[in-house]
Design a protein around this motif. Structure first.
Motif, PDB file in Angstrom:
ATOM      1  N   ILE A  94      16.485   3.744   8.726  1.00  0.00           N
ATOM      2  CA  ILE A  94      15.241   4.497   8.877  1.00  0.00           C
ATOM      3  C   ILE A  94      14.248   3.954   7.862  1.00  0.00           C
ATOM      4  O   ILE A  94      14.550   3.877   6.663  1.00  0.00           O
ATOM      5  CB  ILE A  94      15.471   6.008   8.640  1.00  0.00           C
ATOM      6  N   SER A  95      13.080   3.568   8.332  1.00  0.00           N
ATOM      7  CA  SER A  95      12.072   3.052   7.406  1.00  0.00           C
ATOM      8  C   SER A  95      11.564   4.170   6.513  1.00  0.00           C
ATOM      9  O   SER A  95      11.637   5.359   6.846  1.00  0.00           O
ATOM     10  CB  SER A  95      10.904   2.437   8.190  1.00  0.00           C
ATOM     11  N   GLU A  96      11.052   3.793   5.350  1.00  0.00           N
ATOM     12  CA  GLU A  96      10.690   4.790   4.356  1.00  0.00           C
ATOM     13  C   GLU A  96       9.587   5.729   4.848  1.00  0.00           C
ATOM     14  O   GLU A  96       9.615   6.932   4.585  1.00  0.00           O
ATOM     15  CB  GLU A  96      10.244   4.090   3.067  1.00  0.00           C
ATOM     16  N   HIS A  97       8.612   5.215   5.601  1.00  0.00           N
ATOM     17  CA  HIS A  97       7.510   6.073   6.045  1.00  0.00           C
ATOM     18  C   HIS A  97       7.934   7.035   7.156  1.00  0.00           C
ATOM     19  O   HIS A  97       7.211   7.988   7.466  1.00  0.00           O
ATOM     20  CB  HIS A  97       6.325   5.221   6.519  1.00  0.00           C
ATOM     21  N   ASN A  98       9.107   6.802   7.757  1.00  0.00           N
ATOM     22  CA  ASN A  98       9.623   7.725   8.772  1.00  0.00           C
ATOM     23  C   ASN A  98      10.645   8.710   8.207  1.00  0.00           C
ATOM     24  O   ASN A  98      11.200   9.511   8.960  1.00  0.00           O
ATOM     25  CB  ASN A  98      10.282   6.940   9.915  1.00  0.00           C
ATOM     26  N   ASP A  99      10.894   8.655   6.905  1.00  0.00           N
ATOM     27  CA  ASP A  99      11.862   9.554   6.275  1.00  0.00           C
ATOM     28  C   ASP A  99      11.117  10.738   5.662  1.00  0.00           C
ATOM     29  O   ASP A  99      10.426  10.582   4.652  1.00  0.00           O
ATOM     30  CB  ASP A  99      12.640   8.804   5.188  1.00  0.00           C
ATOM     31  N   PRO A 100      11.224  11.923   6.262  1.00  0.00           N
ATOM     32  CA  PRO A 100      10.458  13.065   5.730  1.00  0.00           C
ATOM     33  C   PRO A 100      10.978  13.578   4.395  1.00  0.00           C
ATOM     34  O   PRO A 100      10.264  14.304   3.701  1.00  0.00           O
ATOM     35  CB  PRO A 100      10.630  14.137   6.823  1.00  0.00           C
ATOM     36  N   GLN A 101      12.201  13.232   4.010  1.00  0.00           N
ATOM     37  CA  GLN A 101      12.785  13.721   2.764  1.00  0.00           C
ATOM     38  C   GLN A 101      13.018  12.580   1.773  1.00  0.00           C
ATOM     39  O   GLN A 101      13.995  12.593   1.028  1.00  0.00           O
ATOM     40  CB  GLN A 101      14.100  14.446   3.051  1.00  0.00           C
ATOM     41  N   ARG A 102      12.134  11.614   1.789  1.00  0.00           N
ATOM     42  CA  ARG A 102      12.296  10.491   0.872  1.00  0.00           C
ATOM     43  C   ARG A 102      12.163  10.977  -0.569  1.00  0.00           C
ATOM     44  O   ARG A 102      11.502  11.968  -0.866  1.00  0.00           O
ATOM     45  CB  ARG A 102      11.261   9.403   1.175  1.00  0.00           C
ATOM     46  N   ILE A 103      12.797  10.254  -1.469  1.00  0.00           N
ATOM     47  CA  ILE A 103      12.905  10.657  -2.870  1.00  0.00           C
ATOM     48  C   ILE A 103      11.789  10.008  -3.680  1.00  0.00           C
ATOM     49  O   ILE A 103      11.471   8.826  -3.503  1.00  0.00           O
ATOM     50  CB  ILE A 103      14.284  10.247  -3.433  1.00  0.00           C
ATOM     51  N   ASP A 104      11.212  10.791  -4.562  1.00  0.00           N
ATOM     52  CA  ASP A 104      10.229  10.258  -5.510  1.00  0.00           C
ATOM     53  C   ASP A 104      10.980   9.795  -6.754  1.00  0.00           C
ATOM     54  O   ASP A 104      11.410  10.604  -7.584  1.00  0.00           O
ATOM     55  CB  ASP A 104       9.199  11.335  -5.875  1.00  0.00           C
ATOM     56  N   TRP A 105      11.154   8.493  -6.883  1.00  0.00           N
ATOM     57  CA  TRP A 105      11.873   7.943  -8.013  1.00  0.00           C
ATOM     58  C   TRP A 105      11.016   7.993  -9.274  1.00  0.00           C
ATOM     59  O   TRP A 105       9.787   7.969  -9.214  1.00  0.00           O
ATOM     60  CB  TRP A 105      12.302   6.495  -7.718  1.00  0.00           C
ATOM     61  N   THR A 106      11.678   8.054 -10.409  1.00  0.00           N
ATOM     62  CA  THR A 106      10.974   8.079 -11.690  1.00  0.00           C
ATOM     63  C   THR A 106      10.285   6.733 -11.906  1.00  0.00           C
ATOM     64  O   THR A 106      10.933   5.684 -11.896  1.00  0.00           O
ATOM     65  CB  THR A 106      11.955   8.363 -12.846  1.00  0.00           C
TER      66      THR A 106
END
Length: 530
Positions: A36-48
């Motif tokens: 799944i590409s990052e822009h299609n992942d609704p729960q992507r993680i905000d990394w530090t």
């Protein structure tokens, strides 16, 4: 354990598929992940985010942000845990000053971020209630006291034991408190606002051991993400997420059932894995009652490398708090003699690096049961007419383990025991063989902590306790904190309640008192015997 589970399920008329394992393995082998590409992942993680310029990068990161640092950041960061298994983590440090500084940094950053108190000069207007373990180490308490008053500058400080704080938070006057944490489990009986000293038990396993065992069982069944490594930050968080989502102690949920998870790694697209589970979701949490399946080989590693045990200033003997129940647990698993153990291994660890098996666990419990039966039975030698004669013998037998145990064994033997046996041991020693108190504590067992938030845990623990003490089955009752309190935060709520009570006025320690008396002030201010 798998065969025992099948026998138990058949005895309770539950369906058991003969080829369930083969179905699970074949499905996990042939199911590829979906990308799944990052822009299609609704729960992507905000990394530090770490500045690209190493000169501008922060010297340290604490809390959840530390677990979200990308593995290949510039500069690279190493993850430190200053406290592990309920005591100092001396393995990862070369100097104890660094260990103390890391503890201070974590607490300081948490106060600034979570309590919105960014300026340390304002902290003198606040008082601090610090919660310590029931079986604490004196060097730990004295170091924390010095840190809170000298480094942080709080106006006053007081201490409370964790089980007592739990009863304050839940509103109980008497209870047997069982706290299942991530890496340690504590048990203590509280009566009328005091922790019973001889009932305190501290076991070195918790929810993190269940997570590790669960992942190992899944890898044995060809878990599709075979590269999982719990030393990686994002894999550790993923394993915890899968455990919370799937693990249960309800036998009715045991069947080949599909599940999925999303792997989110820094700099990589999200991958969705499909897999199936069977009995692993139940066998892993059963480790609380069979802790020999946990990996206990490294929990004593480098123990006392930097920080020696506290000693009496007069006779140089160890003076950390002791408990008859904890001594009984250690005596059960300690080897019979030190001469049978190789010199390069701790007394509680065998040559394979595994903890001593717990085959002897049933004997002390049988002894307690026999004592109770004999106290109410007329069979055997007739008792003397004088009522004063047999009275002190029960206390002597209960405290026998504490008297005979070498104090050095407390650092050489890893205290692990089945949870149900440990609870019974704590209650018997706390009640001092008083049948009425035993029944009261068995009817008031309060389970708290994140490690117990497994579906079906309370009913399963109650069933195990009833099997251990069938003669008191009607008295046994497992409770949770009332008023819908979060079991993971009830101790901290109890600490805040304790700080508001008028009766705690004598427990507060000021900077002036600490400057004059040093650590001796604890002997006068603590609510329990220092």
């Amino acid at each position: 354990m798998c065969s025992e589970l099948k026998v138990h399920m058949r005895a309770h008329k539950r369906r058991v598929l003969p080829n369930s394992k083969e179905l699970i393995v074949n499905y996990n082998k042939r199911t590829p992940p979906d990308t799944i590409s990052e822009h299609n992942d609704p729960q992507r993680i905000d990394w530090t985010e770490i500045p690209k310029d190493p000169q501008k990068a922060p010297a340290f990161v604490t809390g959840k942000n530390a677990l979200r640092i990308p593995d290949f950041s510039t500069p690279r960061y190493k993850l430190f845990w200053p406290l592990r298994h309920g005591w100092y983590n001396e393995h990862d440090y070369s100097q104890k000053r660094e260990l103390y500084d890391d503890i201070a940094v974590i607490i300081e950053e948490a106060i600034k971020a979570q309590l919105n108190l960014p300026r340390k000069k304002d902290w003198s207007q606040f008082n601090c209630v610090f919660i310590v373990p029931d079986l604490y180490e004196k060097r730990y308490v004295t170091q924390i006291l010095d840190m809170l008053l000298r480094d942080f500058g709080f106006g006053r400080v007081c201490f409370i034991q964790e089980s007592l704080a739990a009863t304050f938070g839940a509103g109980y006057t008497s209870a047997c408190v069982v706290d299942l944490g991530s890496q340690k489990t504590s048990i203590c009986c509280v009566e009328e606002g005091m922790c019973l000293e001889n009932s305190r038990i501290n076991l070195k396993y918790g929810g993190a051991d269940v997570t590790e065992t669960f992942i190992k069982m899944m890898l044995f069944d060809h878990f599709p993400y075979s590269e999982i490594n719990l030393n990686r930050r994002y894999d550790l968080l993923l394993a915890e997420e899968i455990k919370i989502k799937l693990c249960t102690l309800h036998e009715g949920d045991i069947s080949p059932q599909p599940a999925d998870f999303h792997l989110r790694a820094p700099g990589q697209p999200t991958r969705k894995y499909m897999f199936k589970t069977y009995d692993e979701i139940l066998l892993a949490p059963q480790g609380y009652f069979r802790p020999s399946i946990f990996d206990n080989s490294s929990k004593l590693r480098d123990r006392r490398k930097l920080i020696d045990r506290s000693r009496d200033i007069y006779d140089d003997s160890p003076n950390d708090p002791v408990s008859a129940a904890q001594s009984a647990i250690i005596a059960m698993i300690a080897p019979p003699s030190s001469s049978q153990v190789p010199n390069d291994q701790p007394n509680g660890v065998n040559g394979n690096g595994l903890s001593t098996p717990l085959r002897q666990m049933a004997n002390p419990l049988q002894k307690f049961a026999e004592q109770e039966r004999n106290s109410h039975s007329a069979v055997g030698s007739p008792a003397p007419d004088d009522e004063d004669t047999p009275a002190p013998q029960a206390d002597e037998e209960v405290n026998g383990a504490e008297k005979e145990l070498d104090p050095s064994l407390r650092d050489d033997v890893l205290p692990i025991a089945p949870l149900d046996h440990a609870i019974i041991t704590s209650i018997v020693h706390g009640a001092r063989n008083d049948d009425r108190k035993i029944r009261e504590f068995l009817g008031g067992i309060m389970v708290i902590g994140g490690g117990a938030q497994i579906p079906g845990f309370y009913s399963y623990l109650e069933e195990r306790l009833k099997e251990t003490r069938p003669n008191l089955a009607k008295e046994i009752m497992i409770g949770t904190p009332p008023r819908e309190l979060d079991p993971q935060g009830v101790v901290w709520k109890g600490g805040s309640v304790f700080g508001k009570l008028r009766g705690t006025n004598d427990s507060w320690i000021s900077r002036l008192e600490h400057d004059r008396l040093g650590a001796r002030v604890l002997a006068y201010k603590l609510m329990w015997a220092w």
